[in-house]
Design a protein around this motif. Structure first.
Motif, PDB file in Angstrom:
ATOM      1  N   ASP A  21      67.775  -3.302  77.189  1.00 46.57           N
ATOM      2  CA  ASP A  21      68.050  -4.088  78.386  1.00 46.57           C
ATOM      3  C   ASP A  21      69.541  -4.037  78.707  1.00 46.57           C
ATOM      4  OD1 ASP A  21      68.230  -5.903  80.436  1.00 46.57           O
ATOM      5  OD2 ASP A  21      67.160  -7.510  79.393  1.00 46.57           O
ATOM      6  N   GLN A  23      71.126  -5.648  80.993  1.00 42.62           N
ATOM      7  CA  GLN A  23      71.620  -6.946  81.461  1.00 42.62           C
ATOM      8  C   GLN A  23      70.761  -8.066  80.874  1.00 42.62           C
ATOM      9  OE1 GLN A  23      72.586  -7.111  85.756  1.00 42.62           O
ATOM     10  NE2 GLN A  23      72.036  -4.937  85.849  1.00 42.62           N
ATOM     11  N   PRO A  24      70.904  -8.351  79.585  1.00 43.54           N
ATOM     12  CA  PRO A  24      70.023  -9.324  78.938  1.00 43.54           C
ATOM     13  C   PRO A  24      70.096 -10.732  79.519  1.00 43.54           C
ATOM     14  CG  PRO A  24      71.845  -8.687  77.502  1.00 43.54           C
ATOM     15  CD  PRO A  24      71.855  -7.736  78.642  1.00 43.54           C
ATOM     16  N   SER A 138      59.992  -3.424  81.830  1.00 43.18           N
ATOM     17  CA  SER A 138      60.540  -2.135  81.433  1.00 43.18           C
ATOM     18  C   SER A 138      59.422  -1.358  80.752  1.00 43.18           C
ATOM     19  CB  SER A 138      61.747  -2.287  80.506  1.00 43.18           C
ATOM     20  OG  SER A 138      61.376  -2.874  79.272  1.00 43.18           O
ATOM     21  N   GLN A 153      57.771  -3.930  78.104  1.00 46.05           N
ATOM     22  CA  GLN A 153      58.375  -5.212  77.772  1.00 46.05           C
ATOM     23  C   GLN A 153      58.400  -6.061  79.035  1.00 46.05           C
ATOM     24  OE1 GLN A 153      62.616  -5.656  76.534  1.00 46.05           O
ATOM     25  NE2 GLN A 153      61.731  -6.598  74.695  1.00 46.05           N
ATOM     26  N   LYS A 155      59.711  -9.567  80.848  1.00 42.79           N
ATOM     27  CA  LYS A 155      60.837 -10.501  80.753  1.00 42.79           C
ATOM     28  C   LYS A 155      60.687 -11.550  81.850  1.00 42.79           C
ATOM     29  CE  LYS A 155      65.937 -10.471  80.845  1.00 42.79           C
ATOM     30  NZ  LYS A 155      67.119  -9.591  81.054  1.00 42.79           N
ATOM     31  N   THR A 218      60.720 -12.854  76.278  1.00 40.72           N
ATOM     32  CA  THR A 218      60.070 -11.577  76.539  1.00 40.72           C
ATOM     33  C   THR A 218      58.771 -11.473  75.754  1.00 40.72           C
ATOM     34  OG1 THR A 218      61.261 -10.434  74.766  1.00 40.72           O
ATOM     35  CG2 THR A 218      62.285 -10.425  76.954  1.00 40.72           C
ATOM     36  N   ASP A 272      63.843   1.267  83.369  1.00 46.03           N
ATOM     37  CA  ASP A 272      64.542   0.026  83.022  1.00 46.03           C
ATOM     38  C   ASP A 272      64.003  -1.135  83.848  1.00 46.03           C
ATOM     39  OD1 ASP A 272      66.328   1.270  81.221  1.00 46.03           O
ATOM     40  OD2 ASP A 272      67.642   1.877  82.874  1.00 46.03           O
ATOM     41  N   PHE A 273      64.374  -2.357  83.448  1.00 47.09           N
ATOM     42  CA  PHE A 273      64.139  -3.496  84.316  1.00 47.09           C
ATOM     43  C   PHE A 273      64.811  -3.233  85.667  1.00 47.09           C
ATOM     44  CE2 PHE A 273      63.953  -5.659  80.104  1.00 47.09           C
ATOM     45  CZ  PHE A 273      62.656  -6.131  80.186  1.00 47.09           C
ATOM     46  N   TYR A 275      66.578  -4.784  88.409  1.00 49.74           N
ATOM     47  CA  TYR A 275      67.258  -6.003  88.844  1.00 49.74           C
ATOM     48  C   TYR A 275      67.620  -5.905  90.322  1.00 49.74           C
ATOM     49  CZ  TYR A 275      67.691  -7.053  83.871  1.00 49.74           C
ATOM     50  OH  TYR A 275      67.418  -7.319  82.542  1.00 49.74           O
TER      51      TYR A 275
END
Length: 277
Positions: A21, A23-24, A138, A153, A155, A218, A272-273, A275
């Motif tokens: 990640d 940007q957690p 993700s 995953q 989130k 998550t 990736d996530f 955002y």
């Protein structure tokens, strides 16, 4: 002595690793919808819908808000090389909303007045969350000659009960007998639904519950798709270069489970996530 119940455990030979990640601390996710094209090889008007979806995909910026799936099933799919048991299940799940072909639906329940460009955009605008999704995804996908493996995953930005599922899509399916075809690409099927994680049933199409994911937490899920003769019963081989896995997560709004977010990833790739910018 007491005997315990038997438990079946599926061991994945290769578990792909989801990306780290970047940007957690970020929980503002871009929201994508699913655009489903209910279609068939014997539908003479369906190439017109293909033209509309093609122009929609090429509209700058708009394709950041949806992923497309074509469902080759129903009354016009006899002999359709894009047909599968999974497509039949999705078609049955949406049957009450299919009054004619082609039929384009958004997030299962959004139905444009026609398959016209402007009507589809209006429904997309209604179903894409302006304030972002409640959950990000993700995804990583790999596979071998016998199976496709995916790991996701999830989130959560908000504490809710979620349902999640994975679908296997195939592109580049050649269909020389497409009714109404006037262009070469009308005979090429893309994003055709080939498999659904779990069982082929109407209840499973929209996913299985993962329970409540607390805000800021998550959850992980893994999926495996065995590769065999395509759903139309032919001995056609899977085109590994054209396989995609789509994972979507739903939340309940009223009495319906609506798509909250979705991602799509090619074999041997990762996503990736997403955002918000």
């Amino acid at each position: 002595a007491k005997n315990s119940n038997y438990v079946t455990v599926t061991v994945m030979a290769t578990v792909p690793k989801v990306p780290a990640d970047p940007q957690p601390e970020n929980f503002t996710f871009n929201h994508r919808a699913i655009v489903i094209d209910q279609t068939g090889v014997n539908c003479g008007y369906c190439p017109n819908a293909t033209d509309v979806l093609r122009s929609l995909e090429e509209t700058q910026g708009l394709n950041e808000h949806y992923n497309e799936v074509t469902c080759h099933a129903g009354g016009y799919a006899n002999g359709d090389p894009g047909n599968s048991a999974a497509a039949n299940a999705l078609n049955s799940f949406q049957s009450s909303m299919i009054s004619g072909y082609p039929c384009i639906l958004v997030n299962f329940y959004g139905k444009p007045n026609s398959y016209g460009y402007n009507d589809i955009i209006k429904v997309l605008q209604n179903y894409v969350k302006k304030d972002g999704a409640d959950v990000g995804i993700s995804l990583a996908v790999t596979g071998d000659e016998g199976c496709i493996y995916a790991a996701a995953q999830l989130k959560a930005a908000h504490s809710k009960e979620y349902r999640v599922t994975a679908w296997l899509l195939e592109s580049g399916i050649y269909s020389p007998n497409q009714a109404g075809a006037t262009k070469d690409y009308h005979k090429i099927y893309n994003y055709a639904l080939r498999n659904i994680s779990g069982q082929y049933s109407e209840n499973n199409v929209a996913g299985e519950s993962v329970g409540v994911i607390e805000a800021g937490k998550t959850a992980s899920r893994e999926f495996a798709f065995k590769l065999k003769a395509n759903g139309n019963g032919s001995a056609a081989k899977w085109n590994h270069d054209n396989l995609r896995v789509i994972v979507f997560i739903s939340t309940k709004e009223g009495n319906k489970w609506l798509v909250n977010n979705v991602v799509k990833c090619p074999k041997d790739g990762s996503v990736d996530f997403e955002y918000e910018n």
